[in-house]
Design a protein around this motif. Sequence first.
Motif, PDB file in Angstrom:
ATOM      1  N   THR A 133       0.800  -1.180   0.123  1.00  0.00           N
ATOM      2  CA  THR A 133       0.012  -0.022  -0.075  1.00  0.00           C
ATOM      3  C   THR A 133       0.782   1.216  -0.071  1.00  0.00           C
ATOM      4  O   THR A 133       0.379   2.187  -0.619  1.00  0.00           O
ATOM      5  CB  THR A 133      -0.744  -0.034   1.226  1.00  0.00           C
ATOM      6  N   LYS A 195      -4.910  -4.752   3.534  1.00  0.00           N
ATOM      7  CA  LYS A 195      -4.854  -5.315   2.368  1.00  0.00           C
ATOM      8  C   LYS A 195      -4.900  -4.463   1.314  1.00  0.00           C
ATOM      9  O   LYS A 195      -5.799  -3.744   1.036  1.00  0.00           O
ATOM     10  CB  LYS A 195      -5.744  -6.583   2.220  1.00  0.00           C
ATOM     11  N   GLU A 197      -5.752  -3.146  -2.341  1.00  0.00           N
ATOM     12  CA  GLU A 197      -7.020  -3.627  -3.363  1.00  0.00           C
ATOM     13  C   GLU A 197      -6.400  -4.881  -4.425  1.00  0.00           C
ATOM     14  O   GLU A 197      -7.190  -5.749  -4.645  1.00  0.00           O
ATOM     15  CB  GLU A 197      -7.417  -2.542  -3.918  1.00  0.00           C
ATOM     16  N   ASP A 198      -5.312  -4.713  -4.881  1.00  0.00           N
ATOM     17  CA  ASP A 198      -4.826  -5.675  -5.817  1.00  0.00           C
ATOM     18  C   ASP A 198      -3.943  -6.868  -5.283  1.00  0.00           C
ATOM     19  O   ASP A 198      -3.401  -7.596  -6.220  1.00  0.00           O
ATOM     20  CB  ASP A 198      -4.156  -4.960  -7.074  1.00  0.00           C
TER      21      ASP A 198
END
Length: 223
Positions: A133, A195, A197-198
Amino acid sequence: MCAKSIALDGPAGVGKSTIAKAVAKELDLIYIDTGAMFRGLSVYITDNKCDPDDRGSVAELIKNVEVKISYVEGLQHVILNGEDITDRLRTEEISQVASVISQYPEVRKKLLDLQRKMAESEDVIMDGRDIGTVVLPNADLKIFLTADPKIRAERRFKQLEEQGKRGNLTVEDIQNEMILRDKRDAERKEAPLVKAEDAVLVDTSYMDIEAVQNEIIKLFRSI
């Protein structure tokens, strides 16, 4: 040829370090343990009897500290102001200090540039709590590991026992500390544990190290 990178995130006790080391060896990547770098600063803070909850004092103290990662026969060592402190990084005290100071922007900024520069010049796998992130948002592969808190605590208990560092801690003590740390890491304003997104979610609760390693290698080779 551009350097390749894998971002490996997740809470304590999911096996990030063990898995990252195994994947690095198989894929011939450089393993960068960002948590160890935070722990390096935590050793310095502890040695200087600085209150980790005092953000201002921590920010002032670390201004001139130097934390480096070096490799000796393929093994990562953390060097603090010229001293190898690798064997001091994994105590529960240092773990808790690292969790507190990792919330501070001054601490994260101190280490962020070094982490990114390493990833720009080498093929790496980097593990932590905000790699996908924040640190390496453009990583070629992002993995988010998770596991049941009780199983994570049992793994940590076994690790401490094997190292002779368990003391009077019980599995329940470790589980409660992990839950508290998870909450703190997830709710912090600066680079919380979330987490990407990808990212690919991998639950390691009932997977052994080899199975997780093989899954990540398969994903990396498919990109």
